[in-house]
Motif scaffolding. Structure first.
Motif, PDB file in Angstrom:
ATOM      1  N   ASN A 626      -2.492   1.632  -2.518  1.00  0.00           N
ATOM      2  CA  ASN A 626      -2.144   2.779  -3.361  1.00  0.00           C
ATOM      3  C   ASN A 626      -0.648   2.731  -3.681  1.00  0.00           C
ATOM      4  O   ASN A 626       0.152   2.257  -2.872  1.00  0.00           O
ATOM      5  CB  ASN A 626      -2.473   4.064  -2.583  1.00  0.00           C
ATOM      6  N   PHE A 627      -0.292   3.222  -4.876  1.00  0.00           N
ATOM      7  CA  PHE A 627       1.112   3.247  -5.284  1.00  0.00           C
ATOM      8  C   PHE A 627       1.339   4.574  -6.001  1.00  0.00           C
ATOM      9  O   PHE A 627       0.927   4.755  -7.136  1.00  0.00           O
ATOM     10  CB  PHE A 627       1.387   2.051  -6.214  1.00  0.00           C
ATOM     11  N   GLU A 628       1.957   5.511  -5.291  1.00  0.00           N
ATOM     12  CA  GLU A 628       2.329   6.783  -5.934  1.00  0.00           C
ATOM     13  C   GLU A 628       3.479   7.408  -5.158  1.00  0.00           C
ATOM     14  O   GLU A 628       3.736   7.055  -4.007  1.00  0.00           O
ATOM     15  CB  GLU A 628       1.131   7.731  -6.032  1.00  0.00           C
ATOM     16  N   ASN A 629       4.155   8.309  -5.837  1.00  0.00           N
ATOM     17  CA  ASN A 629       5.322   8.973  -5.248  1.00  0.00           C
ATOM     18  C   ASN A 629       6.362   7.967  -4.749  1.00  0.00           C
ATOM     19  O   ASN A 629       6.973   8.155  -3.694  1.00  0.00           O
ATOM     20  CB  ASN A 629       4.897   9.885  -4.089  1.00  0.00           C
ATOM     21  N   LEU A 630       6.513   6.882  -5.503  1.00  0.00           N
ATOM     22  CA  LEU A 630       7.504   5.838  -5.217  1.00  0.00           C
ATOM     23  C   LEU A 630       7.263   5.158  -3.861  1.00  0.00           C
ATOM     24  O   LEU A 630       8.152   4.546  -3.305  1.00  0.00           O
ATOM     25  CB  LEU A 630       8.936   6.412  -5.264  1.00  0.00           C
ATOM     26  N   GLU A 631       6.034   5.287  -3.351  1.00  0.00           N
ATOM     27  CA  GLU A 631       5.684   4.631  -2.096  1.00  0.00           C
ATOM     28  C   GLU A 631       4.441   3.773  -2.293  1.00  0.00           C
ATOM     29  O   GLU A 631       3.511   4.176  -3.000  1.00  0.00           O
ATOM     30  CB  GLU A 631       5.403   5.664  -0.996  1.00  0.00           C
ATOM     31  N   ILE A 632       4.472   2.601  -1.671  1.00  0.00           N
ATOM     32  CA  ILE A 632       3.331   1.692  -1.759  1.00  0.00           C
ATOM     33  C   ILE A 632       2.679   1.634  -0.389  1.00  0.00           C
ATOM     34  O   ILE A 632       3.349   1.412   0.623  1.00  0.00           O
ATOM     35  CB  ILE A 632       3.792   0.274  -2.165  1.00  0.00           C
ATOM     36  N   LYS A 633       1.365   1.875  -0.379  1.00  0.00           N
ATOM     37  CA  LYS A 633       0.620   1.754   0.876  1.00  0.00           C
ATOM     38  C   LYS A 633      -0.128   0.421   0.826  1.00  0.00           C
ATOM     39  O   LYS A 633      -0.833   0.136  -0.134  1.00  0.00           O
ATOM     40  CB  LYS A 633      -0.365   2.910   1.037  1.00  0.00           C
ATOM     41  N   ILE A 653       0.826  -0.295   6.195  1.00  0.00           N
ATOM     42  CA  ILE A 653       2.290  -0.323   6.029  1.00  0.00           C
ATOM     43  C   ILE A 653       2.665   0.441   4.767  1.00  0.00           C
ATOM     44  O   ILE A 653       2.054   0.256   3.706  1.00  0.00           O
ATOM     45  CB  ILE A 653       2.794  -1.783   5.924  1.00  0.00           C
ATOM     46  N   ASN A 654       3.658   1.308   4.893  1.00  0.00           N
ATOM     47  CA  ASN A 654       4.185   2.042   3.740  1.00  0.00           C
ATOM     48  C   ASN A 654       5.539   1.460   3.335  1.00  0.00           C
ATOM     49  O   ASN A 654       6.438   1.333   4.169  1.00  0.00           O
ATOM     50  CB  ASN A 654       4.345   3.533   4.067  1.00  0.00           C
ATOM     51  N   PHE A 655       5.667   1.085   2.073  1.00  0.00           N
ATOM     52  CA  PHE A 655       6.933   0.560   1.544  1.00  0.00           C
ATOM     53  C   PHE A 655       7.510   1.579   0.568  1.00  0.00           C
ATOM     54  O   PHE A 655       6.792   2.093  -0.291  1.00  0.00           O
ATOM     55  CB  PHE A 655       6.702  -0.748   0.780  1.00  0.00           C
ATOM     56  N   GLU A 656       8.784   1.840   0.706  1.00  0.00           N
ATOM     57  CA  GLU A 656       9.461   2.716  -0.272  1.00  0.00           C
ATOM     58  C   GLU A 656      10.130   1.831  -1.316  1.00  0.00           C
ATOM     59  O   GLU A 656      10.729   0.809  -0.984  1.00  0.00           O
ATOM     60  CB  GLU A 656      10.521   3.565   0.431  1.00  0.00           C
ATOM     61  N   ILE A 657      10.083   2.240  -2.593  1.00  0.00           N
ATOM     62  CA  ILE A 657      10.721   1.412  -3.617  1.00  0.00           C
ATOM     63  C   ILE A 657      12.224   1.738  -3.662  1.00  0.00           C
ATOM     64  O   ILE A 657      12.689   2.717  -3.056  1.00  0.00           O
ATOM     65  CB  ILE A 657      10.036   1.562  -4.995  1.00  0.00           C
ATOM     66  N   ARG A 658      12.951   0.929  -4.387  1.00  0.00           N
ATOM     67  CA  ARG A 658      14.410   0.970  -4.277  1.00  0.00           C
ATOM     68  C   ARG A 658      15.002   2.338  -4.629  1.00  0.00           C
ATOM     69  O   ARG A 658      15.889   2.828  -3.922  1.00  0.00           O
ATOM     70  CB  ARG A 658      15.036  -0.111  -5.190  1.00  0.00           C
TER      71      ARG A 658
END
Length: 1171
Positions: A626-633, A653-658
């Motif tokens: 999933n990719f929403e709220n500037l976070e990728i799961k 894993i949750n990744f935050e975008i730049r």
């Protein structure tokens, strides 16, 4: 699946490799080559970062050992995983078995036949036996400890390959001439296998690969092909077993050097080389196929000559021996998986089950729900729901689409006739495509339906809800509300190869590169676009303006669907391919809330793009959920599927975008004002929320309110206003702590401010009733009783929900929750507790009927009646008695409450039983209902019928006794009724007299009442006389038989007088005997033959004996008939009782001599205990 080359290891001195084998369990890689080269390598990952698991983690050689011992080129290497042994052989026929000792490999055994070269070695599935085949036809089977089990010379055959069956009962030998021979495990020839893949093939061929998957990880489908046989010309056949007459046939089009199944038998790798088109040179390739022959991928490998390929144990990498290098390729499998509402859905096979195990893993609560699905084809998810596409069954060609929620509960299903090769879904539609046609189902789920609509849902297919289209048609081929699948099978020259859809449009990709765009929900063809690649995966952004395309070679491109341009001829063209390209892409996901943001997986790196500009990559091998709220799961499926039954939260894993990371660091380092400026330049609701939360932490309410306004968070705005109305700073801080979920801190602040009420309110909102109870008990001052009760009941509910009924009872008792208490007692089967609760309740309490019904379900009539009567439901009480077959209670209740219908109901049920000839059940019914007279009448009837059948006399006696006892019960009932009526008014004698008078008045059949015991007496004396006769008491027997003269109406006269004659003759009382014979001869019931027989017998006796009694005639001493002067008869001996004192039975009122009855514990007639 997607595959790419990831690593290369060079062999020193450019020594050419000949073979490679990867140990599936321990991960050792053995490679053999020229000049006796034999190396054992091991790649290991060493990282503490959870994100860098699997393929993304850097791998280093943890072992690089050269094994000395071979002089010629090592041609065959094979592992025994069970016993950690390595078996190798070289061109001179030398075989060495190596073993692992203290982390290094050492020679364990050596064998050299010195005659021929080894062409193949294979360990069986449990690692106990090895089969070695030599080029000259010699076969040796040995054990793991080095002993030879058997050997055989196959004369005139040149062997090249060998394989064991999974059950170790069969050996398959491949010949250099292309034949396959099958032997049993003892070396006996079974048959020669027909290779259907060689039909119409000319020229010399040789077997280059046989691999039989052992099924250790389960099968992709029941009866799945698992035996692969491949020839050097590229022809291959995959069989279900050695007798399979319909194998899967392949023409790989390459010169094959080796084949191998992956760890679970789902992918077959075929390694070899082919001529490159337009160039006169060979290129190395590995082709990948499913067990059903479907081509998955082709991997091109650099180098001159490839010799071998071997899979890693987990199926995520493959090692290739090319020239003097080992190449490693990473595989990204097409897992059956999806992600819906915080739930990862994934499927895997298990060796102990034929079905797929589908796991619904809720990553938020770390709970999992398992569902077993047969012949699963795919999993597709969207929003809160998922679609499981499966085969209906093995025989039919139908498929099923099952709509499930996020815990695996099926909500709806549809049967379709087209093969669901491609499935996509939106929030309202499921679209399924085969190669020629696509089917659209507008699904609905219960929570979106009104009650009226639910009631109207018909089992038939609703017109417009389901439609089917052929890819070459521009209109639907649905008609009259029914689906016509026949048109869907018309062939097309340009097959569908991928699909995607959004709420507005549906996109179909075709093999030629054409893209067709349809409108949704009313499906109509809007546009056709031409691309110069064959799409493999399509994806639409959130506003359906841009399409991402990953082609079959892993190149990612983009197509703008709405751009309008004018070509050189002046014609307007809709759609434009963007000048953007990335290679080795195997997954991508658009952001749900921004049409310009997307994340993609390139090899083991994740890139995030904004307007096609990349951010710095992140090292990972996860699949994007999933990719929403500037976070990728992202989910590490490779790791999960190593132990699929125990998924670990570390693998999500949750990744935050730049921009999110930058905003956070600005807030932390520079301050809110600078961060606010940055966010205004890069606006996004998630960034505004981040700013609002930071401002709240610092109690900067103005900035917080503005930020909440910008991210349209109404609750946030309200919260800021509420904070503004608070005077105390510490109160504001406590509220903010609660807002951010720091509840312990907030509670501590409230208690420090001496606001226990607010701490309790907080815990009530959180549903933490244990803490509420603690706070209520520990605080000074009296706790609120209502709140305490509420807390006790809430904790009771907590335990009851978890079926911990004992714990729940304790709290419900304190919370005085009688309703739930009753439920708990019932679940605990504590019926005493339930009865006490019912007794404690006030009359007409609404809970009493419920408790009564609980008692009814477990057959506790008395308690149920008591509860019903307490709430004035007499009718329900009577119905309960009838239901539980307690008719006496039912009749008593009916009389007490003047209910007329009970009598008719009883009569109706009794007649029903009598119609079915269930007379004893009718007797029991009347007895329970205290209708003793009716029961007695039926009992006498049964006894008379049994007597007529000449059944055992003892059985008849018992029946008469039962009937008589029922009459005694009747007498007692009448007496008790009268006693109740005349209570306190008359003496007992008067009461008894009144009872008798009532009996007389009410009886139509006095005979049964007056002579209740006659039948029992008759058979009692009949049995007694015979017993006395057989025991030798002939005088007593005769006297007892004389009594039987009174019972000619019950026992047939012929039996009475025959017994009397016999006993009198035995007693030598020939006068009595003569009279008995006279009576017998005068009986009307005898036939002339029988009468003649009696006369002859009498003549024979009385010729010898004078017909006179030896002593005073007993016939004279015993008065005939049942007159007033007759003495009572002793029921023990059958003698008349002349004494003044004798014993009398309290039930049947029969007498006996006191000295005779003293030996008995029970009355000989009615079996009542002797007092």
């Amino acid at each position: 699946m997607f595959i790419y080359l990831s690593k290369k290891i060079a062999i020193p001195n450019n020594i050419q490799l000949r073979c490679v084998s990867w140990n599936k369990d321990q991960g050792f890689i053995a490679c053999g080559g020229e000049d006796g080269l034999l190396k054992v390598l091991k790649l290991e990952t060493q990282t503490d970062d959870t994100r860098l698991k699997g393929l993304a983690a850097p791998s280093n050689l943890s072992m690089n050992q050269t094994l000395e011992g071979h002089s010629g080129a090592v041609q065959v290497v094979t592992w025994n995983e069970h016993y950690q042994k390595l078996t190798t052989s070289d061109q001179n026929g030398l075989i060495i078995v190596w073993m692992l000792y203290k982390g290094s490999w050492y020679e364990e055994m050596i064998n050299n036949r010195n005659k021929s070269v080894v062409r193949g070695m294979s360990w069986n599935a449990d690692g106990l036996k090895i089969c070695i085949v030599y080029e000259d036809g010699a076969v040796i089977v040995g054990s793991v400890d080095g002993n030879r089990i058997w050997g055989k010379e196959l004369k005139g055959l040149q062997l090249s390959q060998v394989a064991w069956s999974p059950d170790s009962k069969v050996l398959i030998f491949g010949m250099a001439n292309g034949e396959i021979h099958i032997y049993d495990s003892q070396g006996n020839f079974i048959m020669k296998l027909v290779l259907q893949c060689l039909i119409n093939v000319t020229g010399a061929v040789s077997i280059v690969g046989i691999h039989w998957y052992s099924g250790t990880e389960g099968y992709v489908e029941p009866d799945c092909p698992c035996l692969a046989i491949c020839l050097d010309n590229g022809r291959c056949q995959i069989m279900r077993h050695e007798h399979d007459e319909n194998p899967v046939l392949l023409d790989t089009g390459i010169n094959v050097v080796g084949i191998q199944w992956n760890y679970c038998g789902s992918v077959l790798a075929v390694a070899g080389s082919q001529m490159s088109p337009g160039q006169d040179k060979q290129i190395n390739v590995v082709q990948f196929y499913t067990p059903f022959g479907e081509h998955l991928r082709t991997l091109k490998v650099p180098g001159k000559q490839m010799y071998a390929a071997s899979w890693e144990g987990g199926g995520l990498r493959i090692a290739l021996a090319v020239d003097s290098f080992i190449y490693f390729a990473n595989i990204r499998p097409d897992y059956k998986w999806g992600y819906c509402s915080n739930t990862v859905v994934y499927a895997y096979t298990r060796p102990d089950r034929l079905e797929y195990c589908v796991v619904f893993w809720d990553t938020k609560n770390n709970e999992k729900y398992i569902k077993y699905v047969k012949s699963l084809i795919s999993i597709t998810t969207c929003g809160d729901f998922c679609i499981l596409a499966t085969k209906a069954d093995e025989t039919s060609l139908q498929y099923v689409l099952v709509l499930c929620n996020s815990i695996g509960t099926p909500l709806d299903s549809k049967y379709i006739d087209i093969d669901p090769l491609f499935v996509t879904m939106t929030k309202t539609h499921v679209i399924v495509a085969s190669k020629e046609a696509f089917y659209i189902w507008q699904y609905r789920v219960a929570k979106k339906l009104t009650a009226m609509e639910i009631n109207q849902v018909a089992p038939t297919r609703k017109e417009g809800r389901e439609r089917i289209y052929h890819i070459d048609d521009e209109t639907s081929i649905t008609g009259d509300g029914s689906l016509d699948f026949s048109r869907a099978f018309s062939a097309t020259k340009d097959a569908i190869c991928c699909i995607t859809a959004s709420d507005k449009i549906l996109i179909m990709g075709r093999e030629s590169g054409r893209i067709q765009k349809y409108s949704l929900p009313n499906v109509s063809l809007l546009q056709k676009y031409e691309l110069n690649c064959r799409s493999y995966q399509l994806s639409l952004n959130c506003n359906s303006s841009r399409l991402a395309i990953i082609d079959i070679t892993g190149i990612l491109t983009f197509f703008d669907l709405e751009t309008r341009t004018v070509d050189s001829t002046g014609q307007q063209i809709v759609g434009e391919e963007l000048k953007f390209e990335r290679k080795d892409v195997w997954d991508m996901k658009w952001a749900n809330d921004n049409p310009d943001l997307f994340a993609m997986m390139e090899k083991t790196r994740m890139y995030v793009f904004r307007n096609l500009d990349p951010e710095e990559p992140i090292q990972t091998s996860g699949y994007i959920c999933n990719f929403e709220n500037l976070e990728i799961k992202s989910v590490l499926l490779d790791e999960i599927l190593k132990e699929p039954s125990q998924p670990n939260k570390d693998y999500i894993i949750n990744f935050e975008i730049r921009s999110l990371r930058d905003s956070r660091s600005l807030i932390e380092t520079v301050g809110i004002e600078d961060a606010c400026t940055f966010i205004e330049e890069n606006p996004h609701p998630r960034l505004w929320r981040l700013l609002a939360e930071a401002a709240l932490q610092r109690l900067d309410l103005k900035t917080a309110e503005q930020a909440f306004v910008r991210c349209k968070d109404y609750q946030g705005i309200e919260f800021v206003k509420r904070l503004g109305n608070l005077q105390s700073e510490s109160m504001k801080q406590a509220e903010v702590a609660a807002y951010f979920g720091r509840f312990e801190e907030a509670e501590r602040m409230y208690l420090n401010m001496d606001r226990r009420d607010l701490a309790i309110d907080l815990r009530i909102k959180l549903g933490d009733w244990f803490r509420v109870l603690q706070l209520l008990k520990t605080g000074s001052g009296d706790a609120d009783d209502a709140l305490l009760e509420q807390a006790y009941n809430a904790i009771g509910d907590y335990f009851a929900d978890r079926q911990k009924w004992m714990n729940a009872v304790q709290y419900y008792v304190q919370g005085r929750n009688q309703e739930r208490l009753a439920e708990c007692y019932y679940m605990l089967e504590d019926y005493d507790g339930l009865d006490k609760l019912a007794n404690a309740l006030p009359e007409n309490n609404k809970l009493l009927p419920e408790i009564a019904h609980m008692f009814v379900t477990v057959g506790m009539c008395e308690q149920a009646v008591s509860a019903f009567l307490k709430c004035n439901q007499a009718k329900a009480a009577v119905e309960t008695c009838i239901h539980l077959n307690q008719w006496n209670k039912a009749v008593e209740l009916a009389k007490n409450h003047n209910m007329k219908e009970i009598g008719s109901l009883l009569a109706k049920y009794a007649s029903h039983l009598l119609e079915k000839n269930k007379i004893l059940e009718a007797v029991e019914l009347y007895r329970k209902a205290h209708h003793f007279l009716e029961a007695a009448k039926l009992m006498f009837k049964i006894a008379e019928e049994e007597a007529k059948k000449r059944t055992k006399p003892l059985r008849v006696k018992k029946l008469y006794v039962l009937a008589a006892l029922l009459i005694e019960d009747y007498h007692e009932q009448i007496k008790n009724t009268q006693r109740a009526k005349l209570k306190g008014r008359r003496s007992e004698a008067t009461t008894a007299l009144a009872g008798l008078l009532e009996e007389d008045a009410s009886l139509s059949d006095n005979r049964i009442i007056d002579n209740a015991w006659r039948g029992a007496e008759a058979y009692h004396f009949f049995l007694l006389a015979q017993r006395q006769l057989y025991e030798g008491y002939v005088d007593a027997a005769m006297k007892t038989a004389l009594h039987l003269r009174d019972y000619e109406d019950i026992i047939p006269s012929v039996e009475i007088y025959s017994l009397l004659a016999l006993s009198a003759c035995a007693n030598r009382a020939f006068g009595t005997c003569s009279k008995a014979f006279i009576k017998l001869e005068s009986l009307d019931m005898l036939t002339p033959e029988q009468r003649q027989q009696y006369e002859d017998l009498a003549l024979e006796i009385f010729i010898k004996h004078n017909p006179k009694d030896g002593k005073k005639s007993d016939l004279d001493s015993l008065p005939e008939g049942r007159g007033e002067g007759k003495l009572p008869t002793c029921i023990v001996t059958g003698r008349p009782i002349a004494d003044y004192q004798f014993w009398m039975c309290g039930i049947c009122k029969h007498c006996a001599h006191e000295q005779d009855i003293s030996n008995y514990n029970f009355c000989p007639l009615c079996h009542n205990p002797v007092g």
